[in-house]
Design a protein around this motif. Structure first.
Motif, PDB file in Angstrom:
ATOM      1  N   ALA A 180       0.845  -1.195   0.000  1.00  0.00           N
ATOM      2  CA  ALA A 180       0.000   0.000   0.000  1.00  0.00           C
ATOM      3  C   ALA A 180       0.877   1.240   0.000  1.00  0.00           C
ATOM      4  CB  ALA A 180      -0.920   0.000   1.218  1.00  0.00           C
ATOM      5  N   THR A 181       0.356   2.310  -0.568  1.00  0.00           N
ATOM      6  CA  THR A 181       1.086   3.574  -0.636  1.00  0.00           C
ATOM      7  C   THR A 181       0.354   4.634   0.170  1.00  0.00           C
ATOM      8  OG1 THR A 181       1.906   3.067  -2.858  1.00  0.00           O
ATOM      9  CG2 THR A 181       1.994   5.364  -2.170  1.00  0.00           C
ATOM     10  N   ILE A 182       1.107   5.430   0.947  1.00  0.00           N
ATOM     11  CA  ILE A 182       0.499   6.543   1.674  1.00  0.00           C
ATOM     12  C   ILE A 182       0.082   7.599   0.656  1.00  0.00           C
ATOM     13  CG2 ILE A 182       0.914   8.412   3.317  1.00  0.00           C
ATOM     14  CD1 ILE A 182       2.729   6.587   4.871  1.00  0.00           C
ATOM     15  N   SER A 183      -1.214   7.934   0.661  1.00  0.00           N
ATOM     16  CA  SER A 183      -1.751   8.851  -0.339  1.00  0.00           C
ATOM     17  C   SER A 183      -2.068  10.238   0.199  1.00  0.00           C
ATOM     18  CB  SER A 183      -3.018   8.255  -0.962  1.00  0.00           C
ATOM     19  OG  SER A 183      -3.966   7.921   0.051  1.00  0.00           O
ATOM     20  N   GLY A 184      -2.107  10.382   1.532  1.00  0.00           N
ATOM     21  CA  GLY A 184      -2.423  11.690   2.101  1.00  0.00           C
ATOM     22  C   GLY A 184      -2.200  11.728   3.597  1.00  0.00           C
ATOM     23  N   THR A 185      -2.259  12.933   4.156  1.00  0.00           N
ATOM     24  CA  THR A 185      -2.076  13.131   5.597  1.00  0.00           C
ATOM     25  C   THR A 185      -3.316  13.782   6.182  1.00  0.00           C
ATOM     26  OG1 THR A 185       0.319  13.406   5.347  1.00  0.00           O
ATOM     27  CG2 THR A 185      -0.668  14.230   7.382  1.00  0.00           C
ATOM     28  N   VAL A 186      -3.916  13.136   7.175  1.00  0.00           N
ATOM     29  CA  VAL A 186      -5.063  13.702   7.878  1.00  0.00           C
ATOM     30  C   VAL A 186      -4.561  14.623   8.978  1.00  0.00           C
ATOM     31  CG1 VAL A 186      -7.123  13.190   9.259  1.00  0.00           C
ATOM     32  CG2 VAL A 186      -6.472  11.686   7.372  1.00  0.00           C
ATOM     33  N   VAL A 187      -3.608  14.142   9.763  1.00  0.00           N
ATOM     34  CA  VAL A 187      -2.978  14.948  10.801  1.00  0.00           C
ATOM     35  C   VAL A 187      -1.585  14.393  11.066  1.00  0.00           C
ATOM     36  CG1 VAL A 187      -3.892  13.548  12.710  1.00  0.00           C
ATOM     37  CG2 VAL A 187      -3.250  15.922  13.142  1.00  0.00           C
ATOM     38  N   ASP A 188      -0.648  15.281  11.330  1.00  0.00           N
ATOM     39  CA  ASP A 188       0.724  14.897  11.682  1.00  0.00           C
ATOM     40  C   ASP A 188       1.180  15.856  12.767  1.00  0.00           C
ATOM     41  OD1 ASP A 188       3.359  14.185  11.889  1.00  0.00           O
ATOM     42  OD2 ASP A 188       3.889  14.550   9.796  1.00  0.00           O
ATOM     43  N   GLU A 189       0.698  15.615  13.956  1.00  0.00           N
ATOM     44  CA  GLU A 189       0.944  16.497  15.090  1.00  0.00           C
ATOM     45  C   GLU A 189       1.101  15.639  16.331  1.00  0.00           C
ATOM     46  OE1 GLU A 189       1.806  20.054  16.750  1.00  0.00           O
ATOM     47  OE2 GLU A 189       1.024  19.970  14.706  1.00  0.00           O
ATOM     48  N   GLU A 190       2.324  15.549  16.833  1.00  0.00           N
ATOM     49  CA  GLU A 190       2.558  14.693  17.996  1.00  0.00           C
ATOM     50  C   GLU A 190       1.541  14.996  19.096  1.00  0.00           C
ATOM     51  OE1 GLU A 190       6.433  12.991  20.409  1.00  0.00           O
ATOM     52  OE2 GLU A 190       6.620  14.837  19.293  1.00  0.00           O
ATOM     53  N   PRO A 191       0.914  13.945  19.652  1.00  0.00           N
ATOM     54  CA  PRO A 191       1.268  12.519  19.589  1.00  0.00           C
ATOM     55  C   PRO A 191       0.468  11.694  18.566  1.00  0.00           C
ATOM     56  CG  PRO A 191      -0.273  12.864  21.365  1.00  0.00           C
ATOM     57  CD  PRO A 191      -0.069  14.212  20.717  1.00  0.00           C
ATOM     58  N   ILE A 192      -0.258  12.355  17.634  1.00  0.00           N
ATOM     59  CA  ILE A 192      -1.103  11.615  16.695  1.00  0.00           C
ATOM     60  C   ILE A 192      -0.679  11.865  15.253  1.00  0.00           C
ATOM     61  CG2 ILE A 192      -3.449  11.316  15.806  1.00  0.00           C
ATOM     62  CD1 ILE A 192      -4.524  12.159  18.506  1.00  0.00           C
ATOM     63  N   ALA A 193      -0.578  10.779  14.495  1.00  0.00           N
ATOM     64  CA  ALA A 193      -0.375  10.885  13.053  1.00  0.00           C
ATOM     65  C   ALA A 193      -1.374   9.958  12.376  1.00  0.00           C
ATOM     66  CB  ALA A 193       1.049  10.496  12.675  1.00  0.00           C
ATOM     67  N   ILE A 194      -2.108  10.483  11.395  1.00  0.00           N
ATOM     68  CA  ILE A 194      -3.055   9.676  10.633  1.00  0.00           C
ATOM     69  C   ILE A 194      -2.781   9.901   9.151  1.00  0.00           C
ATOM     70  CG2 ILE A 194      -5.472   9.158  10.134  1.00  0.00           C
ATOM     71  CD1 ILE A 194      -6.236  10.318  12.824  1.00  0.00           C
ATOM     72  N   TYR A 195      -2.530   8.798   8.442  1.00  0.00           N
ATOM     73  CA  TYR A 195      -2.253   8.882   7.010  1.00  0.00           C
ATOM     74  C   TYR A 195      -3.252   8.000   6.260  1.00  0.00           C
ATOM     75  CZ  TYR A 195       2.168  10.395   9.061  1.00  0.00           C
ATOM     76  OH  TYR A 195       3.122  11.035   9.809  1.00  0.00           O
TER      77      TYR A 195
END
Length: 405
Positions: A302-317
């Protein structure tokens, strides 16, 4: 004589390797100097300390407690405070000698504030000027009138890894100090937007959402198959048992925070939320090609296609496919990667009873065979800075070299 020379060269080689093994810790460095305790405290609560520790080449411009008091008096939000302090972290190495030998007397350097993408235009840059009398001055790009902030002393230098220096005052940047809304770090609401709604519905229906939520405080990374990927996988998902569905969903989470920058620089195995308490590994491999990051499970890539949030302590791709662990989809693994029987091996007799599994099938290399990655491999890949892996390289080199000489 040749042997002595060879041993000397090998010793120098080992020293160079050991230098790469060492990782810095800004919190511990500043803890030895109480006059920077306030600055150190805010590096910790804004999570900047963790980002600094992950960088390989960096300069931290610390200010003492008296200088920090003027910043605290402004009553900035924690996110705005993070932006201001990020301006004090350079993405380059500047030791005392380099500061006093700036080419043509002046240079400009990018800061962590620039790297975050929060700085508009060139606001995240700082000018360094070697002025008369041996002083070095620091001036934010968006505040050229600030001329009173100068180099005081070196606190720690580890060329060319980290330099911690003291400057006389806080770097004042109108852009960095502008009010900033706190990021939305509610995992439940974050998973219900930007193409993750179908995945979120599966998490809540199965009850797996509870495990994700329990890991937020310590850090969590979620790889969310987009809605199209979930729809394409619906039939396979329907055929799984309840426990298998839970394992599959937990397989899409990592129990630590991983920024996009970390994923792009950390090729190797990753343990998942499904790993804990399981008899099998439930890991996958992270690989990158330029800016593209892929997740390989030996069943699907699978390929990461986007970023929902990248802010410690949460990252959602978001990812373009559902991650299928080899532990749940063994047939797919064997079909794609048939294992050749050892040369000269005697073929075992198959079972003749109806519905029985053949001995050949039972012995075929599967997810738990020695040909696959070991648990130790996964642990080594996720260890901070790859220290254990480098230590193994050093030891192997030592033994092989001295066996040779």
């Amino acid at each position: 004589m040749q042997t002595v020379t060879a041993i000397s060269l090998s010793f120098l080689f080992l020293l160079s390797i050991s230098a790469t093994v060492h990782a810095h810790n800004i919190t511990r460095i500043l803890a030895k100097h109480p006059e920077f305790s306030t600055f150190n405290h805010y590096l910790t609560i804004t999570h900047l300390a963790n980002e600094i520790n992950r960088r390989q080449t960096i300069t931290v411009c610390a200010v003492d407690n008296a200088a920090m008091s003027s910043l605290i008096a402004k009553g900035l939000s924690l996110q705005t405070m993070k932006n201001v302090l990020s301006l004090h972290v350079f993405a380059d190495y500047f030791g005392s000698k380099k500061l006093h030998q700036v080419t043509k007397g002046s240079t400009s350097t990018a800061t962590m504030y620039q790297a975050t993408g929060e700085a508009p235009g060139t606001a995240g840059y700082v000018h360094i000027t070697d002025v008369k009398g041996g002083k070095v001055r620091f001036t934010p790009e968006d505040n050229p009138s600030q001329t009173d902030t100068v180099y005081v002393k070196s606190i720690l230098e580890m060329p060319y890894n980290i330099s911690v220096i003291q400057i006389s005052a806080i770097l004042q940047s109108p852009e960095a100090e502008a009010p900033t809304a706190a990021p939305d770090l509610n995992l439940t609401s974050l998973l219900q937007r930007d193409g993750c709604k179908a995945f979120y519905d599966l998490l809540t229906t199965s009850g797996a959402i509870g495990t994700f939520l329990s890991n937020v405080e310590s850090g969590v990374t979620v790889f969310c198959p987009d809605d199209d990927a979930i729809a394409a996988f619906a039939q396979k998902y329907k055929n799984l048992t309840a426990s298998e569905k839970t394992s599959l969903l937990l397989y899409h989470g990592i129990p630590i925070y991983n920024s996009m920058g970390m994923l792009r620089s950390s090729n190797g195995l990753m343990n998942t939320l499904a790993t804990e308490g399981a008899k099998t590994k439930y890991d996958f491999t992270v690989q990158n090609d330029g800016n593209d990051v892929t997740l390989k499970t030996k069943v699907v890539t699978a390929t990461i296609s986007g970023t929902v949030v990248d802010e410690e302590p949460i990252a959602i791709y978001t990812i373009d496919k559902v991650l299928q662990p080899r532990e749940l989809f063994k047939g797919a693994v064997e079909a794609e990667e048939p294992a050749a029987a050892p040369k000269g091996a005697k073929k075992k007799k198959k079972a003749t009873k109806k519905g029985a599994t053949s001995e050949d099938d039972a012995e075929a290399p599967g997810p738990d065979s020695s040909s696959d990655y070991s648990d130790d491999d996964a642990a080594d890949q996720t260890a901070s800075g790859g220290g254990r892996l480098m230590a193994s390289v050093v030891m192997a080199f030592c033994f092989s070299w001295f066996a040779f000489v």
